[in-house]
Design a protein around this motif. Structure first.
Motif, PDB file in Angstrom:
ATOM      1  N   THR A 125      57.358  10.308 -25.552  1.00 37.68           N
ATOM      2  CA  THR A 125      57.314  11.860 -25.027  1.00 37.68           C
ATOM      3  C   THR A 125      56.334  11.941 -24.079  1.00 37.68           C
ATOM      4  N   ARG A 126      56.907  13.154 -23.264  1.00 33.15           N
ATOM      5  CA  ARG A 126      55.936  13.737 -22.356  1.00 33.15           C
ATOM      6  C   ARG A 126      55.108  12.320 -21.418  1.00 33.15           C
ATOM      7  N   GLY A 127      55.556  11.867 -21.876  1.00 37.31           N
ATOM      8  CA  GLY A 127      55.116  10.552 -21.011  1.00 37.31           C
ATOM      9  C   GLY A 127      54.206   9.237 -21.596  1.00 37.31           C
TER      10      GLY A 127
END
Length: 170
Positions: A125-127
Motif C-alpha cells: 500500500t502506497r509503495g
C-alpha cells in the motif's frame, strides 16, 4: 515439541506448542529455559485448560471464506487458492504481488477454545509492504485479533568516547 533453540553456549530454550488434534492452540506456547546440563531454570506460559481432544469443535468457515471476510477492509476483490505449504493454505490476491496464507488454529476465548483461521496478508500500500495478521473465528466469521506484523524502528545513538587510548565509551 515445537522447536529447540540451542546456540551451543549459554541457555537452551525449548518451546512446546499445545495442539488439539493436529491444530495449534494460538498463543499457547510454553517455553522452558535449560542450562547446558539440561536442567530447567525457568518456565513461562501455561497450557489452556480446554486444550484437549474432547474440546475440538467444527470449523464452519473454510480458509477461503475466512479470507473473504477481510476483503472490504483492504479493497481486495478476489483470491485464487494455491498449493498448501507446511500446514498453510495459500492464496494469490488480485492486485497484490505477495500471496496471503491461512492456517487453522484454536483461539483461547475465556475457558473455551474457538476454531479460527490465522490469516497473514502481505499487502503493498502506497509503495510499502505491510504484513498484517488476523484471527477470524471459523464458527461465525467474527474478527478475534488483528495486528501489524511489520516492525521497523530507527534509533539515534550518542556515544561519549575516551579521546585518549582505545576510544572506549566512558
Amino acid at each position: 515439541l515445537h522447536f529447540v533453540h540451542d546456540l551451543g553456549r549459554g541457555g537452551i530454550v525449548v518451546v512446546l506448542r499445545p495442539r488439539v488434534g493436529d491444530i495449534d492452540v494460538f498463543h499457547g506456547d510454553i517455553k522452558v529455559l535449560l542450562d547446558r546440563q539440561r536442567r530447567p531454570l525457568a518456565i513461562t506460559g501455561s497450557p489452556h485448560p480446554a486444550a484437549t481432544l474432547a474440546s475440538a469443535r467444527r470449523f464452519a468457515l473454510d480458509p477461503a471464506a475466512a479470507l473473504r471476510t477481510l476483503f472490504g477492509e483492504h479493497g481486495l476483490t478476489g483470491a485464487t487458492r494455491l498449493a498448501d505449504e507446511r500446514g498453510w493454505s495459500r492464496f494469490t490476491l488480485a492486485g497484490q504481488p505477495h500471496p496471503a496464507r491461512s492456517k487453522p488454529v484454536y483461539y483461547p476465548l475465556g475457558e473455551a477454545l474457538v476454531p479460527a483461521h490465522l490469516i497473514e496478508l502481505s499487502l503493498v500500500t502506497r509503495g510499502a509492504l505491510e504484513v498484517l495478521q488476523y484471527v477470524v473465528a471459523a464458527d461465525d466469521g467474527r474478527l478475534r485479533m488483528h495486528r501489524s506484523a511489520t516492525a521497523s524502528d530507527s534509533f539515534s545513538y550518542r556515544v561519549w568516547a575516551d579521546p585518549e587510548g582505545d576510544q572506549r565509551p566512558t
